[in-house]
Scaffold this motif. Structure first.
Motif, PDB file in Angstrom:
ATOM      1  N   PRO A  57       0.791  -1.233   0.000  1.00 20.57           N
ATOM      2  CA  PRO A  57       0.000   0.000   0.000  1.00 20.57           C
ATOM      3  C   PRO A  57       0.824   1.285   0.000  1.00 20.57           C
ATOM      4  CG  PRO A  57      -0.100  -1.090   2.147  1.00 20.57           C
ATOM      5  CD  PRO A  57       0.551  -2.053   1.197  1.00 20.57           C
ATOM      6  N   ILE A  58       1.911   1.329   0.761  1.00 15.89           N
ATOM      7  CA  ILE A  58       2.711   2.551   0.808  1.00 15.89           C
ATOM      8  C   ILE A  58       3.351   2.814  -0.554  1.00 15.89           C
ATOM      9  CG2 ILE A  58       4.629   3.722   1.929  1.00 15.89           C
ATOM     10  CD1 ILE A  58       2.089   3.302   3.634  1.00 15.89           C
ATOM     11  N   TRP A  59       3.867   1.762  -1.182  1.00 13.75           N
ATOM     12  CA  TRP A  59       4.425   1.932  -2.524  1.00 13.75           C
ATOM     13  C   TRP A  59       3.352   2.419  -3.497  1.00 13.75           C
ATOM     14  CZ3 TRP A  59       2.957  -0.598  -7.033  1.00 13.75           C
ATOM     15  CH2 TRP A  59       3.729  -0.258  -8.156  1.00 13.75           C
ATOM     16  N   ALA A  60       2.157   1.849  -3.420  1.00 12.17           N
ATOM     17  CA  ALA A  60       1.075   2.245  -4.331  1.00 12.17           C
ATOM     18  C   ALA A  60       0.732   3.721  -4.154  1.00 12.17           C
ATOM     19  CB  ALA A  60      -0.164   1.383  -4.080  1.00 12.17           C
ATOM     20  N   ALA A  61       0.659   4.186  -2.902  1.00 13.60           N
ATOM     21  CA  ALA A  61       0.324   5.581  -2.647  1.00 13.60           C
ATOM     22  C   ALA A  61       1.397   6.515  -3.203  1.00 13.60           C
ATOM     23  CB  ALA A  61       0.147   5.806  -1.144  1.00 13.60           C
ATOM     24  N   ILE A  62       2.659   6.165  -2.982  1.00 10.12           N
ATOM     25  CA  ILE A  62       3.755   7.012  -3.465  1.00 10.12           C
ATOM     26  C   ILE A  62       3.817   6.996  -4.990  1.00 10.12           C
ATOM     27  CG2 ILE A  62       6.280   7.227  -3.532  1.00 10.12           C
ATOM     28  CD1 ILE A  62       6.309   6.385  -0.607  1.00 10.12           C
ATOM     29  N   PHE A  63       3.605   5.840  -5.599  1.00  7.91           N
ATOM     30  CA  PHE A  63       3.625   5.739  -7.058  1.00  7.91           C
ATOM     31  C   PHE A  63       2.561   6.638  -7.678  1.00  7.91           C
ATOM     32  CE2 PHE A  63       2.360   3.339 -10.992  1.00  7.91           C
ATOM     33  CZ  PHE A  63       3.521   3.603 -11.702  1.00  7.91           C
ATOM     34  N   VAL A  64       1.347   6.582  -7.154  1.00  6.32           N
ATOM     35  CA  VAL A  64       0.265   7.411  -7.686  1.00  6.32           C
ATOM     36  C   VAL A  64       0.566   8.885  -7.454  1.00  6.32           C
ATOM     37  CG1 VAL A  64      -2.173   8.007  -7.409  1.00  6.32           C
ATOM     38  CG2 VAL A  64      -1.493   5.613  -7.511  1.00  6.32           C
ATOM     39  N   TRP A  65       1.077   9.215  -6.265  1.00  3.47           N
ATOM     40  CA  TRP A  65       1.387  10.616  -5.986  1.00  3.47           C
ATOM     41  C   TRP A  65       2.462  11.141  -6.939  1.00  3.47           C
ATOM     42  CZ3 TRP A  65       5.696  13.418  -4.579  1.00  3.47           C
ATOM     43  CH2 TRP A  65       5.461  14.740  -4.187  1.00  3.47           C
ATOM     44  N   GLU A  66       3.506  10.346  -7.194  1.00  3.11           N
ATOM     45  CA  GLU A  66       4.579  10.799  -8.081  1.00  3.11           C
ATOM     46  C   GLU A  66       4.121  10.918  -9.529  1.00  3.11           C
ATOM     47  OE1 GLU A  66       9.031  10.075  -6.790  1.00  3.11           O
ATOM     48  OE2 GLU A  66       8.003   8.160  -7.076  1.00  3.11           O
ATOM     49  N   LEU A  67       3.138  10.138  -9.920  1.00  6.22           N
ATOM     50  CA  LEU A  67       2.640  10.230 -11.290  1.00  6.22           C
ATOM     51  C   LEU A  67       2.013  11.595 -11.569  1.00  6.22           C
ATOM     52  CD1 LEU A  67       0.947   6.765 -11.975  1.00  6.22           C
ATOM     53  CD2 LEU A  67       3.025   7.658 -13.032  1.00  6.22           C
ATOM     54  N   ALA A  68       1.317  12.160 -10.579  1.00  3.61           N
ATOM     55  CA  ALA A  68       0.587  13.412 -10.795  1.00  3.61           C
ATOM     56  C   ALA A  68       1.209  14.593 -10.060  1.00  3.61           C
ATOM     57  CB  ALA A  68      -0.862  13.250 -10.362  1.00  3.61           C
ATOM     58  N   ARG A  69       1.983  14.342  -9.005  1.00  2.00           N
ATOM     59  CA  ARG A  69       2.600  15.393  -8.180  1.00  2.00           C
ATOM     60  C   ARG A  69       1.579  16.442  -7.711  1.00  2.00           C
ATOM     61  NH1 ARG A  69       8.193  15.232  -9.691  1.00  2.00           N
ATOM     62  NH2 ARG A  69       8.586  13.010 -10.029  1.00  2.00           N
ATOM     63  N   PRO A  70       0.490  15.998  -7.063  1.00  2.00           N
ATOM     64  CA  PRO A  70      -0.419  16.968  -6.447  1.00  2.00           C
ATOM     65  C   PRO A  70       0.232  17.527  -5.177  1.00  2.00           C
ATOM     66  CG  PRO A  70      -1.103  14.767  -5.868  1.00  2.00           C
ATOM     67  CD  PRO A  70       0.052  14.607  -6.820  1.00  2.00           C
ATOM     68  N   PRO A  71      -0.436  18.391  -4.429  1.00  2.00           N
ATOM     69  CA  PRO A  71       0.127  18.856  -3.156  1.00  2.00           C
ATOM     70  C   PRO A  71       0.495  17.680  -2.256  1.00  2.00           C
ATOM     71  CG  PRO A  71      -1.772  20.187  -3.743  1.00  2.00           C
ATOM     72  CD  PRO A  71      -1.697  19.080  -4.753  1.00  2.00           C
ATOM     73  N   ILE A  72       1.548  17.841  -1.470  1.00  2.00           N
ATOM     74  CA  ILE A  72       2.100  16.730  -0.704  1.00  2.00           C
ATOM     75  C   ILE A  72       1.077  16.139   0.264  1.00  2.00           C
ATOM     76  CG2 ILE A  72       3.025  18.272   1.055  1.00  2.00           C
ATOM     77  CD1 ILE A  72       4.608  14.982  -0.222  1.00  2.00           C
ATOM     78  N   TRP A  73       0.150  16.976   0.761  1.00  2.00           N
ATOM     79  CA  TRP A  73      -0.825  16.441   1.701  1.00  2.00           C
ATOM     80  C   TRP A  73      -1.771  15.437   1.064  1.00  2.00           C
ATOM     81  CZ3 TRP A  73      -5.803  17.530   0.297  1.00  2.00           C
ATOM     82  CH2 TRP A  73      -6.009  18.656  -0.505  1.00  2.00           C
ATOM     83  N   MET A  74      -1.846  15.444  -0.279  1.00  2.00           N
ATOM     84  CA  MET A  74      -2.680  14.457  -0.965  1.00  2.00           C
ATOM     85  C   MET A  74      -2.129  13.048  -0.808  1.00  2.00           C
ATOM     86  SD  MET A  74      -5.374  15.710  -2.252  1.00  2.00           S
ATOM     87  CE  MET A  74      -5.728  14.234  -3.160  1.00  2.00           C
ATOM     88  N   LEU A  75      -0.845  12.951  -0.510  1.00  2.00           N
ATOM     89  CA  LEU A  75      -0.241  11.635  -0.280  1.00  2.00           C
ATOM     90  C   LEU A  75      -0.935  10.917   0.874  1.00  2.00           C
ATOM     91  CD1 LEU A  75       1.956   9.570  -0.951  1.00  2.00           C
ATOM     92  CD2 LEU A  75       3.522  10.847   0.516  1.00  2.00           C
ATOM     93  N   LEU A  76      -1.369  11.677   1.867  1.00  2.00           N
ATOM     94  CA  LEU A  76      -2.081  11.081   2.998  1.00  2.00           C
ATOM     95  C   LEU A  76      -3.402  10.459   2.558  1.00  2.00           C
ATOM     96  CD1 LEU A  76      -2.404  10.565   6.033  1.00  2.00           C
ATOM     97  CD2 LEU A  76      -3.408  12.864   6.232  1.00  2.00           C
TER      98      LEU A  76
END
Length: 421
Positions: A373-392
């Motif tokens: 799950p942590i890898w999946a969240a980071i992968f999706v976040w890096e694909l779009a680079r939204p605000p960092i709080w979206m990672l949560l």
């Protein structure tokens, strides 16, 4: 007690890490160039995305392009598989087996041809294989490397190849550590971070370090984390069904007969025909993610893509094709999130933000299909680079969906043990 590596072994390993990172970037760069060339040839366009090329092509080319590309790839696999085995990458690395350089290289090219011509499979399998081949070749002269070090280096090459094609350095390193090696050893962590960073830097000659997806912004909402938690059951259900469909579709043994040529051509033709109404379907799934972020789907198209994307992916696998599953599962999750948002906004009067829920669902489905799950969240976040709080938000959905999946698997295991007892 294991012997501590000396200075010579350390310098040899560090040298190998640098070589692997640079070569993995070259592998990602090469596969990206070939993939884009195949896409442009298939749909006869010069500029823009694959979706632009599909929507601008003629109905005949839409239908026949994927069919011809799949037939070409099938012919190549028929010839290759009759003469050699194509072992899986993860198993070869874990068992310290010899890397089949020529076989993996040819197989990677055929994967690129298949995906570039419109097959509903991920493009990340080819750069992972090719990066491992180049990494193994480029470090063969370093005789002081232990079998354990070579395992780390090959896994780093595969993860860095993934990082290079999607411009996701952290996700590339975590793919190495959590999915291929399943370790937090300092030696492996350092090697994964260095190789993935170098590979992304080299690959930026083509990707220009641009995000794969374009984030359009979201209304600031403190309730988004709660939305992410509520979204977890939906993501789990979609990911669970996706896994079942793919597991049922995988052939028990590698298809080596000539039958895979017409089978893949038929899958390509079906994909091409469907693209007449839903041009987002061909390719690895980036088109679906792009349209989801742009809020460009209707309720009907989201429902159709949610149903067809995993089915077409399974069809190509069943026909004998090879490719990745990361982006098809992401696209399926994004379609599910979009469908949920459109349904609630239209019939329940809510005002949910489509891109947030779409990417959250994508992260949750990816967590279920990949088990991290942590890898999946980071992968999706890096694909779009939204605000960092979206990672949560992505992490909450991914962890929740993964937890539900583990609970279901555990319950099924207990039932089997009770029956056996």
């Amino acid at each position: 007690m294991p012997r501590k590596p000396g200075a010579d072994e350390f310098y040899a390993f560090f040298c190998a890490v640098v070589i692997v990172g640079l070569l993995a970037g070259l592998a990602g760069l090469a596969t990206t160039v070939v993939l884009r060339s195949v896409e442009h040839l298939t749909y006869h366009y010069t500029f823009g995305s694959l979706l632009d090329g599909i929507t601008g092509s003629s109905p005949v080319r839409r239908a026949l392009g994927p069919m011809v590309g799949a037939a070409v790839a099938g012919s190549g696999w028929w010839i290759l598989r009759r003469r050699a085995d194509v072992p899986p990458l993860a198993g070869t690395i874990a068992r310290h087996e010899r890397v089949p350089r020529l076989t993996w290289s040819i197989d990677a090219v055929l994967q690129v041809v298949l995906v570039g011509s419109g097959a509903s499979l991920g493009r990340e399998g080819a750069p992972r294989q090719f990066a491992s081949v180049l990494g193994d070749f480029g470090t063969a002269w370093l005789k002081r490397l232990s079998p354990g070090d070579r395992e780390i280096l090959l896994a780093c090459a595969a993860g860095a190849g993934l990082g290079a094609v999607y411009a996701v350095p952290m996700a590339g390193a975590l793919f190495t550590l959590r999915i291929l090696l399943n370790t937090w050893r300092l030696r492996a962590v350092g090697a994964a971070l260095i190789t993935s960073s170098l590979a992304v830097a080299v690959g930026s000659a083509v990707t220009h370090d641009h995000n794969e997806l374009h984030w359009r912004g979201a209304e600031s909402a403190y309730l988004l984390s709660a939305h992410g938690l509520a979204l977890a059951p939906v993501a789990f259900a979609v990911g669970w069904v996706f896994n079942k469909i793919i597991a049922a579709a995988r052939p028990a043994t590698l298809i080596r007969s000539w039958v895979l040529i017409p089978a893949l051509a038929g899958a390509g033709l079906l994909t091409g025909v469907c693209s007449h109404w839903w041009p987002e379907l061909p390719g690895n799934g980036k088109s679906v993610l792009t349209v989801s972020l742009a809020s460009g789907m209707t309720l009907t198209s989201a429902a159709v893509i949610l149903a067809l994307k995993p089915v077409l992916t399974a069809l190509f696998l069943r026909a004998g094709g090879a490719g990745g599953l990361l982006t098809p599962s992401l696209a399926t999750g994004a379609a599910a999130g979009t469908l949920l948002v459109l349904t609630l906004n239209q019939f329940a009067g809510t005002h949910l933000h489509g891109p947030v829920i779409s990417l959250g669902a994508a992260a949750g489905v990816l967590a279920v299909t990949q088990g991290s799950p942590i890898w999946a969240a980071i992968f999706v976040w890096e694909l779009a680079r939204p605000p960092i709080w979206m990672l949560l938000v992505f992490a909450v959905t991914a962890v929740g969906a993964h937890t539900l999946d583990r609970l279901v698997v555990r319950r099924q295991r207990l039932r089997l043990e009770d029956r056996a007892g």
